[in-house]
Design a protein around this motif. Structure first.
Motif, PDB file in Angstrom:
ATOM      1  N   UNK A   1       0.827  -1.211   0.000  1.00 31.21           N
ATOM      2  CA  UNK A   1       0.000   0.000   0.000  1.00 31.21           C
ATOM      3  C   UNK A   1       0.858   1.258   0.000  1.00 31.21           C
ATOM      4  N   UNK A   2       1.971   1.201   0.736  1.00 36.79           N
ATOM      5  CA  UNK A   2       2.867   2.362   0.803  1.00 36.79           C
ATOM      6  C   UNK A   2       3.440   2.685  -0.574  1.00 36.79           C
ATOM      7  N   UNK A   3       3.808   1.622  -1.306  1.00 36.42           N
ATOM      8  CA  UNK A   3       4.368   1.812  -2.638  1.00 36.42           C
ATOM      9  C   UNK A   3       3.316   2.288  -3.627  1.00 36.42           C
ATOM     10  N   UNK A   4       2.113   1.677  -3.546  1.00 37.58           N
ATOM     11  CA  UNK A   4       1.074   1.938  -4.544  1.00 37.58           C
ATOM     12  C   UNK A   4       0.283   3.218  -4.259  1.00 37.58           C
ATOM     13  N   UNK A   5      -0.051   3.443  -2.965  1.00 36.97           N
ATOM     14  CA  UNK A   5      -0.984   4.522  -2.639  1.00 36.97           C
ATOM     15  C   UNK A   5      -0.374   5.617  -1.761  1.00 36.97           C
ATOM     16  N   UNK A   6       0.855   5.419  -1.291  1.00 35.77           N
ATOM     17  CA  UNK A   6       1.461   6.371  -0.361  1.00 35.77           C
ATOM     18  C   UNK A   6       1.519   7.787  -0.899  1.00 35.77           C
ATOM     19  N   UNK A   7       1.951   7.942  -2.152  1.00 35.32           N
ATOM     20  CA  UNK A   7       2.095   9.281  -2.762  1.00 35.32           C
ATOM     21  C   UNK A   7       0.729   9.940  -2.906  1.00 35.32           C
TER      22      UNK A   7
ATOM     23  N   UNK B   1      -7.655  -1.612   7.174  1.00 36.68           N
ATOM     24  CA  UNK B   1      -6.999  -1.294   8.449  1.00 36.68           C
ATOM     25  C   UNK B   1      -5.647  -0.620   8.218  1.00 36.68           C
ATOM     26  N   UNK B   2      -4.841  -1.168   7.311  1.00 35.28           N
ATOM     27  CA  UNK B   2      -3.496  -0.643   7.074  1.00 35.28           C
ATOM     28  C   UNK B   2      -3.527   0.686   6.314  1.00 35.28           C
ATOM     29  N   UNK B   3      -4.590   0.880   5.550  1.00 37.86           N
ATOM     30  CA  UNK B   3      -4.721   2.159   4.847  1.00 37.86           C
ATOM     31  C   UNK B   3      -4.917   3.291   5.859  1.00 37.86           C
ATOM     32  N   UNK B   4      -5.747   3.015   6.892  1.00 33.84           N
ATOM     33  CA  UNK B   4      -5.939   4.022   7.961  1.00 33.84           C
ATOM     34  C   UNK B   4      -4.642   4.243   8.742  1.00 33.84           C
ATOM     35  N   UNK B   5      -3.934   3.143   9.023  1.00 37.25           N
ATOM     36  CA  UNK B   5      -2.675   3.233   9.760  1.00 37.25           C
ATOM     37  C   UNK B   5      -1.630   4.012   8.961  1.00 37.25           C
ATOM     38  N   UNK B   6      -1.571   3.714   7.645  1.00 35.49           N
ATOM     39  CA  UNK B   6      -0.613   4.390   6.769  1.00 35.49           C
ATOM     40  C   UNK B   6      -0.947   5.878   6.653  1.00 35.49           C
TER      41      UNK B   6
ATOM     42  N   UNK C   1      -2.395   7.735   8.941  1.00 31.77           N
ATOM     43  CA  UNK C   1      -1.997   8.431  10.182  1.00 31.77           C
ATOM     44  C   UNK C   1      -0.486   8.645  10.235  1.00 31.77           C
ATOM     45  N   UNK C   2       0.290   7.679   9.717  1.00 33.65           N
ATOM     46  CA  UNK C   2       1.748   7.836   9.685  1.00 33.65           C
ATOM     47  C   UNK C   2       2.151   8.952   8.713  1.00 33.65           C
ATOM     48  N   UNK C   3       1.538   8.936   7.531  1.00 33.96           N
ATOM     49  CA  UNK C   3       1.858   9.965   6.533  1.00 33.96           C
ATOM     50  C   UNK C   3       1.384  11.332   7.016  1.00 33.96           C
ATOM     51  N   UNK C   4       0.257  11.333   7.777  1.00 35.58           N
ATOM     52  CA  UNK C   4      -0.292  12.597   8.280  1.00 35.58           C
ATOM     53  C   UNK C   4       0.714  13.327   9.187  1.00 35.58           C
ATOM     54  N   UNK C   5       1.485  12.561   9.964  1.00 29.82           N
ATOM     55  CA  UNK C   5       2.498  13.164  10.848  1.00 29.82           C
ATOM     56  C   UNK C   5       3.541  13.904  10.011  1.00 29.82           C
ATOM     57  N   UNK C   6       3.964  13.266   8.907  1.00 27.20           N
ATOM     58  CA  UNK C   6       4.947  13.910   8.025  1.00 27.20           C
ATOM     59  C   UNK C   6       4.345  15.129   7.328  1.00 27.20           C
ATOM     60  N   UNK C   7       3.097  14.956   6.877  1.00 24.57           N
ATOM     61  CA  UNK C   7       2.411  16.052   6.174  1.00 24.57           C
ATOM     62  C   UNK C   7       2.197  17.232   7.110  1.00 24.57           C
ATOM     63  N   UNK C   8       1.856  16.939   8.386  1.00 23.60           N
ATOM     64  CA  UNK C   8       1.633  18.015   9.366  1.00 23.60           C
ATOM     65  C   UNK C   8       2.878  18.887   9.534  1.00 23.60           C
TER      66      UNK C   8
END
Length: 780
Positions: free
Chosen positions: A285-291, A386-391, A393-400
């Motif tokens: 998911x990180x590779x495909x949808x992270x960006x 589940x992992x999409x929500x987790x990912x 929240x992780x990306x949100x910290x960087x975006x913030x």
């Protein structure tokens, strides 16, 4: 049973839970003053939750779908916690640890056996490797130290030479007497046979008369045996005796055990696959949808900047990390909704978790089509959600972090604003103050330079950390009290039954120690006192708690700590080491045998050298330091509570359980099962009912001792032609001293002086429950 069958049981349990949650939320709103009605309501909820728990525990143990098991476990812990909360409320209402539900069980068409509280199998199954590893380490330390745990208990005492000679003489004379008696018996039988042969030699019997006599004897014998067989068949038909192969393990049971083992193997495999999938699917998911997720979040936050600027004329303040960052901006809840939720919140800690689990079940599993998933492996789509929500929240910290800087640049460019230095200083001061408070709360570590392994080894070598005996709680045999409600209706306080005691041990000891989630939120029980005469199984219950939960067992009995850790600071250092290891390797049980010695009113002159009251001042302090996260239980056992100072005794022990001598029903079950477990065969010649009636006052220890004394290897072999009789066991038990009624009454009178006993006595004599509670608080 197939997977579909366990799914069906799960759906039924969830439906029952859903109905019960709706009823409970209604009852919380309705105020009631009738104490009888309140108890019936609490008892009904308690019984229904126990039924749901029994079904969910069975499903969790057998179902193999990993994601279903996660949800079931969450609901299962919630149900366990709610049962403990209801139990606590019933204790506060009735002011007694023992409750009787005869009328309610009759209305619900349930038997007392269906109220038996099982111990979840996952307590041991999920940490089997850890327990085995710990046992190996303990055995290795004992072996290196030259300590044999089987021989520690039995220490040989030296006796004077004269007494030793006398003992040998007595034994030798007894041996010679037995040989002489056997020799005289042989001579008598030889003389008797010689006389008989002389008498028969003179008379010559007619062959026909001899044949008739033989025929008569044979027909009588045949008819007796035939009558016995017919009577046995009749008793089996009426259900009075079990069928011949009743106790033998059938092929169906063997097959079921085999299937159970296969299910466990599949469970482990599916769990491993699920854990691997959690990592691989998240990486994919990180590779495909992270960006895309990052860009969408940035677009949403920029849109929020512009909206606020258009509405208020200024850019908004960006939420801090502690507040939740940008996630709080897009939360659907309003302030009014939060206030409504708080107002409707149930007083139970576990109801929200159960409701959440029940809603998840309804949303995902209730009507889910699983025809494609015959093997009941993990569902990749659920993992992706589940992992999409987790990912996110992780990306949100960087975006913030990026958007916080972007907002600053916008404010500088458009509004020419700068962050006020005073606000920044206040934030820093607030953080520093919190850090200082946290540091101040930490206790001083007296063994900071020691590792847990070295402390563990030291405690084993000192004999403070011992090996628990392998005893299951189901081995504590007994029966239910069927007259409890009837006796209370006529204002007679019944003695608890053995199974009532067993249930309390499960609720107060095993459940909280076995589940961290339950221990942290349920009514906290830090200490437990088992009171009763010798031989009722107090020590066995302590070892059963450790066996069922895989807990470490620490022995802080006054006789065991005598001479260890001497000096003024010795007890403090000892307790620090014990509880430090107990916390690190939790769950743990700290056992104080003959605990009345720690709280002696007056120390006998014989025991003054052992300093039995060394821990008296330290135990209350230790109890205060125990937190909900610490799965540590202090268990005291005593057969002489009258020798202790009652006030300090009750201050240390939060729950006091009176362990009685067995009643008639329990003695009947005890005799039957203990005889069978020791190789005996219960036949019609052995009147178990008579045996149970005659042995009134004798404890489980007496019964076990008598059975083991009678059932020697030789006697077991002779059972085929000489069945066991009640007289044999009665003769063996007559040399033992029973627990008389006066002794039992003395325990009841002592218990009536405890805080809960006083409140109960006041409530029975006519005082209201509220007055009893108030008086109890004042006296405490």
């Amino acid at each position: 049973m197939s997977n579909a069958m366990y799914d069906k049981i799960w759906h039924q349990a969830q439906e029952a839970l859903s109905v019960l949650l709706d009823k409970e939320s209604q009852k919380m709103i309705e105020p009631q003053r009738n104490q009888v009605f309140i108890f019936e309501t609490l008892a009904t909820f308690y019984i229904k939750y126990v039924q749901i728990f029994r079904n969910l525990e069975n499903v969790y143990d057998q179902i193999i779908h990993p994601q279903k098991r996660i949800l079931i476990r969450k609901v299962l812990d919630g149900v366990m916690g709610r049962v403990l909360e209801l139990k606590n409320e019933m204790v506060e209402l009735e002011l007694t640890e023992f409750h009787y539900f005869d009328d309610i069980l009759q209305d619900l068409k349930l038997t007392p056996q269906q109220l038996d509280i099982p111990i979840p199998k996952y307590f041991l199954k999920e940490k089997l490797e850890v327990i085995k590893g710990r046992e190996k380490i303990l055995a290795q330390i004992l072996a290196d130290s030259g300590i044999d745990p089987s021989k520690v208990k039995y220490s040989l005492k030296s006796i004077p030479l004269d007494e030793a000679v006398k003992l040998i003489q007595i034994a030798e004379r007894a041996r010679q007497g037995r040989l002489r008696a056997l020799f005289m018996k042989q001579i008598f039988l030889q003389e008797y046979k010689a006389k008989q042969s002389k008498m028969l030699g003179k008379k010559v019997m007619d062959p026909w008369a001899a044949a008739l006599r033989i025929q008569k004897a044979w027909r009588g014998f045949y008819e007796c045996k035939n009558t016995e067989k017919l009577r046995e068949k009749e008793m089996i038909f009426l259900g009075m005796t079990p069928p011949p192969l009743f106790n033998e393990v059938s092929a169906t049971v063997i097959q079921a055990e085999k299937v159970d083992r296969l299910r466990n193997e599949v469970q482990i495999k599916h769990e491993e696959d699920y854990r691997e999938a959690l990592v691989t699917i998240k990486n994919d998911l990180k590779l495909m949808e992270g960006v895309d997720i990052k860009e969408n979040l940035q677009d949403q936050i920029r849109h929020w900047f512009i909206e606020c600027r258009n509405l208020t004329g200024t850019f908004p303040d960006y939420p801090d990390i502690e507040e939740g960052g940008s996630a709080i901006i897009f939360s659907n809840k309003t302030t009014q909704q939060e206030e409504d939720e708080e107002w409707k919140m149930s007083p139970s800690v576990f109801l929200p978790a159960m409701k959440e689990g029940n809603n998840t079940y309804k949303d995902i599993w209730m009507n889910k089509d699983e025809s494609w998933n015959f093997s009941q492996d993990y569902d990749p789509e659920l993992i992706k959600e589940e992992k999409r929500r987790e990912l996110e929240s992780e990306i949100r910290v960087q975006v913030d972090e990026l958007m916080r800087q972007e907002l600053k640049n916008l404010k500088l460019a458009v509004d020419r604003e700068r962050e006020h230095p005073e606000k920044a200083r206040k934030k820093e001061k607030g953080k520093k103050g919190k850090k200082k408070e946290k540091k101040a709360k930490k206790d001083k570590d007296l063994t900071a330079d020691r590792t847990i392994e070295s402390l563990y080894k030291e405690l084993v070598e000192e004999g403070l950390l011992i090996q628990a005996l392998k005893v299951n709680l189901s081995d504590y045999i007994g029966e239910y009290s069927y007259l409890g409600t009837t006796l209370r209706q006529v204002a007679i306080e019944p003695m608890p039954s053995l199974l009532d005691v067993r249930q309390l041990i499960t609720l107060y000891g095993i459940w909280p120690l076995g589940s961290a989630a339950v221990h942290e939120k349920a009514p906290l029980v830090k200490s437990l006192l088992l009171v009763g005469p010798s031989g009722v199984g107090k020590k066995m219950l302590v070892h059963a708690i450790c066996t069922e939960t895989g807990a470490n067992l620490f022995n802080l009995s006054s006789s065991n700590i005598a001479g260890k850790y001497p000096g003024k600071n010795g007890p403090q250092m000892m307790l620090h080491a014990v509880f430090k290891v107990a916390r690190q390797l939790q769950p743990s049980v700290v056992w104080i045998e003959d605990t009345e010695k720690t709280f002696y009113k007056r120390v006998p002159s014989v025991e003054k050298m052992n300093e039995p009251k060394r821990l008296k001042k330290h135990l209350p302090k230790i109890l205060k330091l125990l937190k909900p996260e610490d799965r540590i239980l202090i268990v005291g056992t005593t057969q002489r509570p009258f020798d202790a100072e009652l006030q300090s005794f009750c201050k240390v022990y939060q729950k006091i359980i009176l362990v009685p001598r067995p009643d008639y029903a329990s003695r009947y079950v005890l005799w039957k099962q203990i005889i069978e477990r020791n190789g005996g065969v219960v036949t019609g010649a052995l009147n178990v009912s008579c045996l149970a009636k005659v042995t009134d006052g004798f404890t489980q220890g007496h019964i076990v001792q008598a059975v083991k004394g009678v059932l020697t290897d030789q006697r077991i072999r002779r059972q085929t032609y000489k069945p066991l009789t009640a007289v044999e066991f009665i003769m063996a038990i007559t040399s033992m001293n029973p627990v008389y009624k006066e002794e039992e009454e003395s325990f009841k009178n002592w218990y009536a002086k405890t805080p809960l006993g006083k409140k109960r006595a006041l409530a029975i004599t006519g005082g209201s429950t509220e007055k009893a509670k108030d008086s109890g608080k004042k006296k405490e």
